[in-house]
Design an enzyme around this catalytic site. Structure first.
Site, mmCIF file in Angstrom:
data_model
loop_
_atom_site.group_PDB
_atom_site.id
_atom_site.type_symbol
_atom_site.label_atom_id
_atom_site.label_comp_id
_atom_site.label_asym_id
_atom_site.label_seq_id
_atom_site.Cartn_x
_atom_site.Cartn_y
_atom_site.Cartn_z
ATOM 1 N NE ARG A 143 11.314 49.283 -21.236
ATOM 2 C CZ ARG A 143 11.275 50.541 -20.817
ATOM 3 N NH1 ARG A 143 10.247 51.313 -21.130
ATOM 4 N NH2 ARG A 143 12.257 51.036 -20.099
ATOM 5 N N GLY A 175 16.661 16.086 -12.011
ATOM 6 C CA GLY A 175 17.062 14.794 -11.462
ATOM 7 C C GLY A 175 17.506 14.880 -10.015
ATOM 8 N N GLY A 223 8.921 20.678 -15.349
ATOM 9 C CA GLY A 223 8.836 19.329 -15.894
ATOM 10 C C GLY A 223 7.641 18.616 -15.317
ATOM 11 C CG HIS A 224 4.127 18.452 -17.067
ATOM 12 N ND1 HIS A 224 4.353 19.783 -17.350
ATOM 13 C CD2 HIS A 224 3.621 17.914 -18.196
ATOM 14 C CE1 HIS A 224 3.987 20.035 -18.585
ATOM 15 N NE2 HIS A 224 3.538 18.917 -19.128
ATOM 16 C CB THR A 268 16.564 24.628 -13.692
ATOM 17 O OG1 THR A 268 15.993 25.724 -14.416
ATOM 18 C CG2 THR A 268 15.582 24.144 -12.638
ATOM 19 C CG ASP A 299 8.502 19.032 -8.494
ATOM 20 O OD1 ASP A 299 8.624 18.932 -9.722
ATOM 21 O OD2 ASP A 299 9.331 19.610 -7.763
#
Length: 430
Positions: free
Chosen positions: A142, A301, A40-41, A128, A13
């Site tokens: 694998r 959020g 997230g950006h 997340t 962030d």
């Protein structure tokens, strides 16, 4: 053969998307090399906010190639939704290329992520629940399914059946949870693969051909150094390598082809989820920074934890990622504070001072930050376009950050917009 790597130097962030978008104007190829849609950006273009999770920031430049490298774990459903979101906002994804060697996140990864986190009780690491960790676990074991497999119906069916049998045994016996039916996944995800097929290729060839032709390539990391599975605050980390070294593994480009490494940081520190945070603030100052800086996770959020700038963390990031330049963001968020602080070292309970970041969480818990206090500034600096235009106190703060980290500052930002990123030194040499 100029190439630049953009890495986060804190706990994510830091504004990597903004800096990548800014540097993309002089790049011809922009590539993502690790992580998944847990990252997230937010990018602001002409006052409009765009939130991306998988697609590289370069997608806003239609004439440039945007690459999702082999080190990324791809949720096909999320990726298709992101492509649709961009289309709805007038942005084409035709320049997107996806590595056929990238691994795929499937519903059983997300379910396992949730069950594993719940089973930890009060020892949760703050995942997340996007299935990132379990997907990387399958890759290491694998048994993962790659994008190339997703496109071949016969291979996808065979590997999905095998994996589901193993995962369902785990769901039922270890977690007393319902199994996932093969039919719930197969046709839906095969169809996702067909929708993505036109973007899929060997991206290592694209990247190396571009570099060999002298084109400018920008590599975009997700998360940050302190979330790196090897160099971060383990086990409160992600499952991949955001450090600059992750580029070579996650993109198929050799280390000799990396020219510069730009470390992105904020003028303070933030973190989402659990884990060590030596300079964390719990007072009114912390609340002010959180609200002024809109410190809420793009993906989750969740309110971010905030604290003072930590030069111990930054020197660690410099060392393990080989930073050549620094991009300092969000200086404007500190406006209005009477005093600003920078952590210069840690002090153990026995009085010993250390300037490195300990690997042991027990040792870290025994450390308190040692602060250097600097005068704050009250002016609105969001319209400043040169270092000289900043108030003296803000200029001194920027210079002190560069001195303590020991890296040249190439850009500083006084707001989220492209026009609020100010160049002190071009990393492209143009």
């Amino acid at each position: 053969m100029p190439s630049v790597v953009v890495v986060g130097t804190q706990w994510g962030d830091e504004g990597k998307g903004k800096i990548t978008d800014f540097l993309s104007s002089n790049a011809e190829v922009i590539a993502r090399y690790q992580g998944g849609d847990n990252a997230g950006h937010t990018i602001v273009i002409d006052g409009k906010k765009f939130k991306l999770h998988l697609i590289p920031s370069g997608i806003f430049f239609p004439e440039k190639i945007s690459v999702i490298g082999n080190g990324v774990v791809v949720n096909p459903k999320s990726l298709i939704e992101e492509i649709a979101y961009l289309a709805e906002n007038g942005v084409s994804a035709e320049s997107l290329r996806i590595s056929d060697r990238a691994h795929v996140i499937l519903p059983y990864h997300k379910k396992l992520d949730f069950l594993q986190e719940e089973a930890k009780g009060d020892k949760k690491i703050g995942t997340t629940i996007k299935g990132i960790g379990p997907a990387y676990m399958d890759k290491a074991a694998r048994v993962g399914i790659r994008v190339a497999d997703l496109l071949d119906k016969e291979i996808f069916e065979e590997r999905l059946r095998t994996n589901l049998e193993a995962k369902n045994r785990e769901f039922v016996k270890m977690y007393d949870s319902e199994p996932i039916e093969f039919e719930e996944i197969f046709e839906e995800y095969y169809e996702y693969g067909q929708q993505l097929k036109k973007y899929v290729t060997d991206t290592s060839v694209i990247l190396n051909d571009a570099l060999d032709a002298g084109k400018r390539v920008l590599f975009e990391g997700a998360q940050g150094v302190m979330l790196d599975i090897d160099q971060g605050t383990y086990p409160f980390v992600t499952s991949s390598n955001p450090v600059a070294g992750g580029v070579t593994i996650g993109s198929g480009v050799g280390p000799s082809k990396i020219s510069k490494v730009v470390g992105v940081c904020k003028a303070y520190t933030s973190r989402v989820g659990d884990g060590p945070f030596p300079t964390e603030l719990f007072d009114e100052v912390g609340h002010q920074i959180r609200e002024v800086g809109h410190e809420y996770g793009t993906t989750t959020g969740r309110p971010r934890r905030v604290g003072w700038f930590d030069s111990v963390v930054m020197r660690h990031a410099k060392r393990v990622s080989g930073l050549t330049n620094l991009s300092l963001n969000s200086i404007d968020v500190l406006s209005g504070l009477e005093t600003v602080k920078i952590c210069v070292a840690y002090e153990r309970s026995n009085g010993e001072q250390i300037t490195h970041y300990p690997a042991s969480l027990k040792e870290l818990a025994d450390c308190k930050p040692i602060y250097e206090e600097l005068p704050g500034w009250s002016e609105d600096i969001t319209s400043c376009r040169t270092l000289e235009e900043l108030p003296e106190a803000a200029r001194n703060y920027v210079r002190r950050v560069g001195e303590l980290v020991g890296v040249r500052i190439s850009t500083f930002s006084v707001g989220p917009g492209r026009e609020q990123t100010n160049v002190l030194e071009s990393v492209w040499g143009v």
